[in-house]
Write a protein that holds these residues in place. Structure first.
Motif: not given
Length: 348
Positions: A114-125, A143-153
């Motif tokens: 679920i914490l990979q969302w930032y890199d995935e959103t910004h394509r920081r591969y 921050r954790i319980i309000n992580i953006p909806d696009q996050a895995l899980h």
């Protein structure tokens, strides 16, 4: 009366090890296990002849809801991070089968994917983490319980968190990072991320890493995940602890890390060990990109994006102290096991 535990995923890696540890610590508990079919049920019964089995898939909402309603505690590990129907069924069953005076407890396995969302959103591969990508499960709980909806899980996390709107339901989410080590369950005893990297590398003749090789994840031994789950089950049964909002409820979000690795570093460990064992001619690693890796059957996109967690909550409230050997210490067994599964023989 013995506490009633409903556990899903006993034939899986996490659920199998968790049930082994839980049943060993509390053999007198009343256990009900969800299994997919009679063939899998037979494997479970061979090891645990006295447990009660219920048969069904994760789409069988009536089976899951009924078992959840009858249980004091649900431990959900079977594809739990991403399966929507089972999460909805557990929430429904617990709410219908319990009350504010005697709530049902739901211990749910998510994952730090679920914490990979930032890199995935910004394509920081393939890039190293930035400071804001680290999440401490006490300091950063909002921050954790309000992580953006696009996050895995995230879609399933929201179902679990929302279940607390019923006074009859209390939840705890457990988010392990990279898990390693031999499981002790009756069927699957193998993890995925590091094991598939070794398998892919042994098959290709070099161990790949993505981008800079400095992508970071945290890691934890499977036995230490199970010890945290036991602590949560025991807390749920303890009247002095089970009303604590830091343990159960929206704030009851537990990471479970004991070490940190870079995927480039793990690739190097595997390459050196595979060479030492005679499965690679040279301790070769190779830089690649996400597109190339995901073409491979073992390819895992998690090797390209950072996941940084701090397990402050388990340490503070349970004195959780990981005791399993480190990921680096586990590498020789991982390499040997994957080589065996591929039918490889040492060449030198």
């Amino acid at each position: 009366m013995a506490p009633k535990i409903f556990l899903t995923g006993v034939t899986g890696y996490i659920g199998g090890d968790a049930f082994y540890a839980l049943q060993k610590a509390h053999p007198d508990f009343d256990y009900t296990l969800l299994v997919r079919n009679e063939a899998r049920g037979k494997l479970v019964k061979e090891k645990y002849p006295n447990v009660r089995l219920v048969y069904g898939t994760l789409d069988d909402a009536h089976v899951i809801s009924k078992a959840a309603a009858a249980a004091d505690i649900v431990v959900h590990t079977a594809e739990s991070a991403d399966n929507v129907p089972s999460a909805k069924a557990i929430a429904k069953g617990l709410a219908e089968g319990h009350s504010a005076d005697k709530p049902g407890y739901w211990i749910h396995i998510c994952g730090t994917g679920i914490l990979q969302w930032y890199d995935e959103t910004h394509r920081r591969y393939g890039q190293p983490p930035v400071p804001e990508e680290t999440y401490d499960d006490i300091k950063d709980i909002d921050r954790i319980i309000n992580i953006p909806d696009q996050a895995l899980h995230r879609n399933v996390d929201k179902i679990v968190l929302a279940a607390n709107s019923s006074p009859a339901v209390k939840t705890a989410i457990v988010g392990p990072p990279t898990i390693y080590g031999p499981g002790r369950g009756p069927v699957n005893q193998r993890s995925i991320q590091v094991y598939d990297l070794a398998k892919l590398g042994l098959r290709k003749g070099y161990i790949p890493y993505i981008g800079t090789g400095k992508v970071e994840w945290d890691n934890v031994h499977i036995h230490d995940v199970s010890s945290l789950l036991i602590s949560l089950v025991e807390a749920a049964l303890d009247p002095a602890r089970n009303q604590d909002p830091e343990l159960f409820g929206p704030k009851g979000y537990f990471f479970a890390e004991s070490g940190t690795h870079t995927w480039g570093g793990v690739a190097q460990w595997i390459a050196e060990e595979a060479h030492r064992q005679g499965f690679l001619k040279e301790p070769a690693t190779k830089q690649t990109d996400l597109e190339e890796v995901t073409k491979e059957p073992e390819g895992n996109p998690s090797w390209a994006t950072n996941s940084k967690s701090k397990a402050s909550r388990a340490r503070k409230y349970f004195g959780w102290t990981p005791k399993g050997r480190s990921l680096k210490e586990e590498i020789p067994d991982i390499v040997a096991g994957e080589a065996k599964s591929l039918g490889l023989k040492p060449s030198h």
